[in-house]
Scaffold this active site. Structure first.
Site, PDB file in Angstrom:
ATOM      1  N   GLY A 112     -14.195  13.706  14.561  1.00  0.00           N
ATOM      2  CA  GLY A 112     -15.289  13.625  15.504  1.00  0.00           C
ATOM      3  C   GLY A 112     -16.599  13.972  14.806  1.00  0.00           C
ATOM      4  O   GLY A 112     -16.622  14.666  13.794  1.00  0.00           O
ATOM      5  N   CYS A 113     -17.702  13.506  15.364  1.00  0.00           N
ATOM      6  CA  CYS A 113     -19.003  13.738  14.727  1.00  0.00           C
ATOM      7  C   CYS A 113     -19.336  15.221  14.702  1.00  0.00           C
ATOM      8  O   CYS A 113     -19.681  15.787  13.655  1.00  0.00           O
ATOM      9  CB  CYS A 113     -20.088  12.933  15.430  1.00  0.00           C
ATOM     10  SG  CYS A 113     -20.143  13.115  17.235  1.00  0.00           S
TER      11      CYS A 113
END
Length: 308
Positions: A112-113
């Site tokens: 995930g970012c």
């Protein structure tokens, strides 16, 4: 030539991956027209014809795509949340999981970012013994609105203008990135995660504030900075600046880049530290990371086609 299929090529992440692959001769890109992209038989055919599939889909659709694989050779880079803590999947943060591990893997889950920034900061410090595994951490983060996909982009770029200058969310403390943040750092407790969205297209800041009194004796800003610099020494993508003199740290510092910078700020009294990661949510936080993993899985230099 490696055959590639982007399942979900019309989404924000898929479009950004395609842009990074344009003009590259190492890959033969399998494409489907608009009608075929919604046809399960056509998708299954493309998936099984590909050497590597990049999934840019919602979680359930990503699981469906993996279930369509009917051979022992097709490899996967999944940009969804579906497999980030799943058994049998390698976590696609090569700087933490190991480049050779990613290169050999059949199934790779893109981070995930927000998780990319959190794990890049915390995992090496846990490994170095500067943050204990039983630490109860808090994480504050801000992202550009492109992280919300097409619907949020439309909200912010519509005729009415940005709906908010600053909006916090994940208020039930169940954000989908938290499980990977905990597991990939080897933490015993879930961090408190407070994400926000701001009216810039892309960019990201992830921050972990620390009271040094809660950490092992000897943990301080200098040692944390050294531990991070040692861990990422030689990395062409993640760097640890030794100093930063500006009064502010802008969220768009690395806009349109596939790199990440990690900062350690300490107070003069030696009591508090702020760990800060700066990246582009669409770059190292999504599409740039997927292409980095694709490169490694294809036996290519990890930075090929990236925006450095």
């Amino acid at each position: 030539m490696t055959k590639i299929f982007i399942d979900g090529a019309a989404g924000t992440t898929g479009i950004q991956i395609r842009e990074r692959l344009d003009g590259r001769t190492e890959f033969d890109l399998i494409t489907l027209d608009d009608a075929q992209r919604k046809d399960d038989a056509a998708r299954a055919g493309a998936i099984n014809a590909a050497d590597i599939v990049l999934l840019c889909l919602p979680d359930e659709a990503a699981k469906q795509s993996v279930a369509m694989i009917a051979n022992e050779t097709t490899r996967v880079v999944d940009a969804s949340t579906a497999h980030r803590v799943a058994p049998g999947w390698v976590y696609g943060l090569p700087e933490i999981s190991g480049r050779e591990t990613v290169a050999r893997a059949r199934f790779v889950s893109n981070p995930g970012c927000y998780s990319t920034g959190f794990i890049a900061l915390v995992a090496p410090l846990v490994q170095a013994g500067l943050i204990p595994v039983d630490a109860r951490l808090s994480c504050y983060a801000a992202s550009g609105y492109s992280g919300g996909g097409k619907s949020m982009i439309a909200d912010y770029e519509g005729a009415a203008g940005a709906p908010s200058a600053f909006a916090t969310y994940g208020l039930t403390l169940g954000h989908k990135h938290v499980p990977e943040m905990k597991e990939r750092c080897g933490l015993l407790h879930r961090p408190i995660f407070a994400p926000t969205v701001v009216p810039v297209y892309s960019g990201m800041i992830v921050e972990i504030p620390l009271h040094l009194a809660t950490l092992p004796v000897g943990a301080d800003a200098a040692r944390m900075r050294t531990a991070l610099a040692d861990h990422y020494a030689g990395s062409p993508i993640i760097s640890v600046p030794t100093s930063y003199d500006a009064a502010t740290l802008p969220i768009e510092l690395l806009k349109d880049k596939d790199v990440m910078q990690l900062f350690v700020f300490g107070d003069r009294g030696g009591e508090q530290v702020r760990l800060v990661a700066v990246l582009d949510n669409l770059g190292k936080g999504a599409s740039g990371a997927a292409v980095q993993n694709l490169n490694l899985m294809s036996g290519l230099p990890e930075t090929t086609g990236l925006r450095l």
